[in-house]
Write a protein that holds these residues in place. Sequence first.
Motif, mmCIF file in Angstrom:
data_model
loop_
_atom_site.group_PDB
_atom_site.id
_atom_site.type_symbol
_atom_site.label_atom_id
_atom_site.label_comp_id
_atom_site.label_asym_id
_atom_site.label_seq_id
_atom_site.Cartn_x
_atom_site.Cartn_y
_atom_site.Cartn_z
ATOM 1 N N LYS A 43 0.802 -1.257 0.117
ATOM 2 C CA LYS A 43 -0.084 0.089 0.038
ATOM 3 C C LYS A 43 0.929 1.183 -0.051
ATOM 4 O O LYS A 43 0.224 2.217 -0.153
ATOM 5 C CB LYS A 43 -0.898 -0.028 1.386
ATOM 6 N N ILE A 44 2.115 1.260 0.160
ATOM 7 C CA ILE A 44 3.081 2.267 0.384
ATOM 8 C C ILE A 44 3.154 3.051 -1.104
ATOM 9 O O ILE A 44 2.995 2.824 -2.157
ATOM 10 C CB ILE A 44 4.600 1.915 0.382
ATOM 11 N N ASN A 45 2.718 4.193 -0.585
ATOM 12 C CA ASN A 45 2.807 5.370 -1.789
ATOM 13 C C ASN A 45 3.735 6.348 -1.465
ATOM 14 O O ASN A 45 3.986 7.405 -2.616
ATOM 15 C CB ASN A 45 1.347 6.027 -2.244
ATOM 16 N N THR A 46 4.521 6.495 -0.493
ATOM 17 C CA THR A 46 5.760 7.350 -0.468
ATOM 18 C C THR A 46 6.802 6.864 0.162
ATOM 19 O O THR A 46 6.565 5.950 1.068
ATOM 20 C CB THR A 46 5.159 8.580 0.616
ATOM 21 N N ILE A 47 8.114 6.934 -0.279
ATOM 22 C CA ILE A 47 9.105 6.372 0.469
ATOM 23 C C ILE A 47 10.188 7.526 0.753
ATOM 24 O O ILE A 47 10.262 8.443 0.146
ATOM 25 C CB ILE A 47 9.769 5.272 -0.551
ATOM 26 N N VAL A 48 10.691 7.231 2.047
ATOM 27 C CA VAL A 48 11.558 8.307 2.423
ATOM 28 C C VAL A 48 12.767 7.789 2.740
ATOM 29 O O VAL A 48 13.085 6.727 3.522
ATOM 30 C CB VAL A 48 11.209 8.993 3.865
ATOM 31 N N PHE A 49 13.889 8.271 1.798
ATOM 32 C CA PHE A 49 15.255 7.409 1.972
ATOM 33 C C PHE A 49 15.942 8.547 2.989
ATOM 34 O O PHE A 49 16.201 9.581 2.817
ATOM 35 C CB PHE A 49 15.902 7.541 0.675
ATOM 36 N N ASP A 50 16.734 7.651 3.902
ATOM 37 C CA ASP A 50 17.841 8.290 4.601
ATOM 38 C C ASP A 50 18.942 8.460 3.520
ATOM 39 O O ASP A 50 19.083 7.655 2.747
ATOM 40 C CB ASP A 50 18.442 7.635 5.922
#
Lengths: 230, 820
Positions: B500-507
């Motif tokens: 369901k993920i629609n946003t990914i935040v990468f360090d």
Amino acid sequence: MIKKLLLSALSITAILSLTACNKLDVVGDQSIKSFDAVVNILGDQVTEDTEFGGWSLASPDGGARFLWSEDYSKTTSNDVQLVVKAQPFIDAGLDVTKLPEGVLVGEDLILGTELGKDALTYSGDATPLSSYEQIVKLYRDNISYHAALDHYGVKLSNGNMFEWAKDMTTNDKDIVFVLNPDIFINAGVDTSKVEGWVFAQVETMDDNGKKITVDKFLKPFELDGQSAEK
Amino acid sequence: MSKETIRISGMTCAACAQRVQKAVGKIDGVINASVNFATEKLSVEFDEAAVNIPVIKDAVEQAGYGVIEDSKFNQVTIPIGGMTCAACSQRVEKAIEKLEGVSKVSVNLATEKATVEYDSQVIRLSAIKQCIEKTGYQALELDKNTVDEDKIRKEKEIKTLWTKFIVASVFGLPLLYFAMVPMVSWWPFPIPKALNPMVFPLRFALLQISLVIPIIVAGYKFYTIGFKALIQRSPNMDSLVAIGTSAAILYSIFNTYQIISGNFGAVEGLYYETAGVIIALILLGKSLEAVSKGKTSEAIKKLMGLAPKTAIVIEDGKEIEVPIDEVEIGNVILVKPGDKIPVDGVVLEGTTSVDEAMLTGESMPVDKKTGDKVFAASINKNGMIKFKATKVGSDTALAQIIKLVEDAQGSKAPIAQMADIVSGYFVPIVCSIALLAFLAWLIAGEPLAFAVTIFISVLVIACPCALGLATPTAIMVGTGKGAENGILIKGGEALETTHKINTIVFDKTGTITEGKPEVTDIVPVEGVQSRRLLQIAASGEKGSEHPLGEAIVRGAEKESLEILKVEQFEAIPGHGIEVVIEGIKVLIGNKKLMDDRQISLESLRETSDRLAGEGKTPMYIAMDGNISGIIAVADVVKESSAKAIKKLQEMGIEVAMITGDNRKTAEAIAKQVGIDRVLAEVLPQDKSNEVKKLQGEGKKVCMVGDGINDAPALVQADIGIAIGSGTDVAMESADIVLMRSDLMDVPTAIKLSKSTIRNIKQNLFWAFGYNVAGIPIAAGILHLFGGPLLNPIFAAAAMAFSSVSVVSNALRLKRFKAYK
């Protein structure tokens, strides 16, 4: 698991032994009682036929007879047979020259089969019932049960039969003379015009144990009889 | 609080799992009970003060199921040399018997082997061997074939099911033949005259009884379990089969009695073959299901099979081959080229390259030298190394991965809860429908035989076992497939949420970049020497674990600069450090630190902007309250980062980058990899807030990070993905752990989640489809409109193959391909 297998093996053996036992011939046993009831109710219409060497069961209208042998070693051609009047079939277009040889005898049509050559012995005098019991005893395969009509029957080969009700109190067809219509149709009979005979489709089981629906000429009678069941 | 996993036997459908779950769940002191039907395991969380394991096991058994005890005893077969007579074997046997911890021993002279059952907590195998040696015989090398108890149990179960199916088939086929031949006019083969149902109806019935008895014996468990469950008002799949086939058998027995009583027409009301063939078909379905279920856990079996069985330990300069169980922490182990590394450890001597593909999915071998870590089950490619064991047994990385995958496979996805709830109500509802349909047809004037046929068909077609298998099997294959690709998914919930993920935040550091930055520029202010600036900064950062600090220390080491003694040290999280060196108060950190301490950076503004614009991180160094210069550190972007981010964007996922770095540096890196949304200058404690803000926008957020400072954000995010090269804290906080540092595993994890969830939905569709479509047809709805009636035998076939088709569909996931 071994115990369970052992138990089931024992059960199977017991059941298979029972299966092989003649006492399980409920159709044969019950048919004797029913046949006795029919013979009793027909009274004088069941007579000894010395010419044939057995017994004769005549239909109330006199148009058909069922004959069964007293001693198979003495009867010359058929041990069980139907004798029916030829005239109604002739009137319906039967060309007697097209019938198989031996079917037309005088004014009658004779359809039957030889069961064997056994010299039959009886504990007392032979009676219509004891001679029927011999068929059950020696040629059991020729006795059948017809579920659709709740009838027992004696197979006379080629689809010809004599049938009677298992229980005359509940059945409106207490005795039925059954003919395979094929030989008559082949000899030009118009099946709808045979007086005294009903042309119908009947569900039955063939010798291979398969359910089939076949055409038959039927001559049924209600005898106002009583139950054969005790 | 304690958590235990108990293996359960005797469960046949989701309703059984529900029943065990309910039975355990209502015990006082049990906080949570979850039963996975596919793995046949109960996970129970309980308060040790209120309840104990025996009570929980009792509850399982009370519910009508078995508990498979994991023996604390090991069994081993030791070949013995030197025995010549029965007295020898007696002697050895007695000697071993006396040892504490040995529960059973049997020495066989003919085979020259001792079979010993011992408690490994009390006695070690080596002690048993020593005892044999002391008695005067030789304890020879152990048989290499180790016993996989679970595998044997499963194989036994499959074998038993097949045997039962074969028995049922051997008797079921002739039964079906005799029953069906009268119905099938085109079939050329006859019934023997002596069994013609119209001539010898009782023989015909008794023969059928004799054929159905062994089938009932083969399927007796359906009755013992099914009726027991029914009596306990918790009917399951077995109850349906038991009621359905019992109805057929009882009706047939009644008709057999009718035949005996002279009602020969009752020969047409014999349904022994229905009961027999239903049992045979369901046994076939169960057998195929057991085989397929075994395949769903192949991934874990593969992992388990990776560890070598023995290790070469160096003791007093001698090489001794010992069973893997006997390797202890601190042992020095020799690994020859081509051998597997037996336990985790640190290389003491030698160089080599090691294939860690089985753990990380990374196909390229990794070079190892003194001081490097090695992991159990990885393959030593070319050099010979000696290493010190640091983790053994259940503490090795391999064991941890196996546990993680096992736990994930045993966990339930939220979608599974729904299936569980449905299947819990399913059986009673089906029983009611069957009864209602039976009565309705009777009232409508149909004969009893007709109504019985309907009753049996409804019961048999509606088995919910496919429903119970739909989710766990897909999760087992999905998580297993993930593990094969170096993606460890910690549970069904994580697997489900990921799709369901629609946003990914990468360090940024260590995630998008390699995390090993290098010093690129040293810009001192007037009056300060470059080397002095680097020396002071490196001395301050010496104990730092921050990648930027480590880069400065490495930079100083390259220049062979002496590291000075730090007199005082204070870390200021998210800003930098404050230290005292040679009496000088030194501040090393970012712009914020300097601003907080009101240190003017005016003279370096231009340089700072330029460096940041180049994607370099400027570290400011101030001494005694004055700016002394900038040391710029740059991190290299990972080869796969840009490709992975592009792939995610193609998947319609918004990608953001979060970093404590200044905006310019962050934006420079973001530009390189194609990220538009940059969350820069974010303090560690604020990373989770940033994630929360995104969630506040209605987004399903996934955080990908590697450091301790990422842990809160990993927990806050809907899905936290930790990079395997990162810290243990990050990995513990994450929902998914990537064994490699390759960011392409992020889109792969999402793709895997999507594939698995799609597979689960397909499974549920089929499982429900069979029942939703099957029940009305079985209840005779088509017959109402002049259509055919469903023969109970076909209902049984449909039911049996519904489970098989669901498990087969789950196995399709094995063909899943990772993004490259």
